[in-house]
Scaffold this motif. Sequence first.
Motif, short mmCIF file in Angstrom:
data_model
loop_
_atom_site.label_atom_id
_atom_site.label_comp_id
_atom_site.label_asym_id
_atom_site.label_seq_id
_atom_site.Cartn_x
_atom_site.Cartn_y
_atom_site.Cartn_z
N ARG A 30 0.98 -1.42 -0.31
CA ARG A 30 -0.02 -0.51 0.04
C ARG A 30 0.86 1.00 -0.18
O ARG A 30 0.64 2.76 0.02
CB ARG A 30 -1.09 -0.22 1.14
N ASN A 31 2.00 1.17 0.43
CA ASN A 31 3.51 2.29 -0.07
C ASN A 31 2.51 2.94 1.34
O ASN A 31 2.38 4.30 1.08
CB ASN A 31 3.04 2.62 -1.19
N ALA A 32 2.48 2.75 2.50
CA ALA A 32 1.96 3.62 3.88
C ALA A 32 3.68 3.98 4.21
O ALA A 32 5.21 3.04 3.79
CB ALA A 32 1.17 3.01 4.57
N SER A 33 3.62 5.18 4.87
CA SER A 33 4.87 5.11 4.50
C SER A 33 5.44 5.10 6.46
O SER A 33 4.12 4.37 7.22
CB SER A 33 5.42 6.61 5.68
N VAL A 34 6.14 4.62 7.42
CA VAL A 34 6.51 3.96 8.98
C VAL A 34 5.91 4.99 9.71
O VAL A 34 5.37 3.97 10.47
CB VAL A 34 8.27 4.49 8.79
N SER A 35 5.66 6.07 9.12
CA SER A 35 4.96 6.81 10.77
C SER A 35 3.00 6.16 10.61
O SER A 35 2.53 5.92 11.24
CB SER A 35 4.97 8.72 9.88
N THR A 36 3.11 6.05 9.44
CA THR A 36 1.59 5.61 8.93
C THR A 36 1.46 3.91 9.59
O THR A 36 1.00 3.83 10.32
CB THR A 36 0.98 6.11 8.03
N ARG A 37 2.25 3.03 9.12
CA ARG A 37 2.59 1.78 10.24
C ARG A 37 2.36 1.95 11.07
O ARG A 37 1.87 0.68 12.18
CB ARG A 37 3.51 1.32 8.92
N ASN A 38 3.58 2.79 11.79
CA ASN A 38 3.63 2.58 12.61
C ASN A 38 2.03 2.94 14.15
O ASN A 38 1.42 2.98 14.79
CB ASN A 38 4.76 3.99 13.57
N GLN A 39 1.51 4.50 13.50
CA GLN A 39 0.20 4.67 13.95
C GLN A 39 -1.10 3.67 13.99
O GLN A 39 -2.01 3.14 15.00
CB GLN A 39 -1.04 5.34 13.23
#
Length: 344
Positions: free
Chosen positions: A75-84
């Motif tokens: 999904r090409n999510a950022s690391v920040s979004t992943r952690n969220q």
Amino acid sequence: MKKTDFSKAVTSYLAEYLPQTCGFSDNTINSYRDAFKLLLLFLQEEKGIEAHKIELKMIGRQIVSEFLDWLENTRNASVSTRNQRLATLKAFSKYAQYRYPDTITNCVDIITMRPKKQEKPLVAYLSEEELSVLLKQPNPMILHELRDLALMSLLYDTGARAQEILDLRLCNIRMDGKNPYVVITGKGAKTRNVPIMEKTCKHLKSYLHRFHIEDNPEEYLFYIERKGIRSQMSIDNVEKFVARYGKKAQETSTDVPEHLYPHMWRHSRAMHLYRNGMPLPLVAEWLGHAKMDTTRRFYANADTTMKKEAIEKATSDFNPLFSNEYDIDWEDDEDLLKKLYGLK
């Protein structure tokens, strides 16, 4: 169809626990809901498990780890979004472990998962020149582009979060006095009055004249209309047209970043104010940051140009750094080079 323990737990968590026990806002709950939507999509697409068949015992450390990798890689999510998303599942696991004790092992495994480390990049923002190019892309003679121009102008001028702009209603716009402003409701339902500039007022008035003929104070400022029914515009709508104007702007200026997102307007306005002399505590108040540390982390060390300009202003013209008197032509001075390398 019989409900599973997972469906019961998620429903009570989102519909009762978060709003009633925790007192979370609708926006926060929607963020939690989005995490579960993505988890359901992952289980369906990658594991072939339909939503109505998911049980709590299936959701363990391994599945969550695979889900997070899928978010980042597919999904090409950022690391920040992943952690969220991980934070959401950890909070849910803390809730579920007491209500479904037989799943406590899985819950504890998820709760003890660590977020992925990420480098803290310098805050991304647009220069004033890049922003100018972007705001020239919408054609105000086309209705939906007039709307887009008004929204982007307000987004930049107020430095508000995109959702804060989308939550605005007509009653929140005050343009009848000498000092026009908008009343923005931020995190924790805290309100702040943010002044808006004359040019922004001009765009807003043109927009209101076309899109709000009937003055209903409780109507959303920016909306979409389907079959004659108006509803609040979504973040997705804003992200799409921001990306579209970004691609168009790149044809004019290659300096415009390839990947634009609405929050960049907020960073840009704050950085421009900071660079032009607004004290950091005032920037923090203007942004609606509850803690000064948040502002300092994002902006205080973000701009090398500011430091360079400050150094240049504080350095005399007689300083050796600004003088040609001590220049050395290393390439042409062969004797000096040979001495340095021990050849003479």
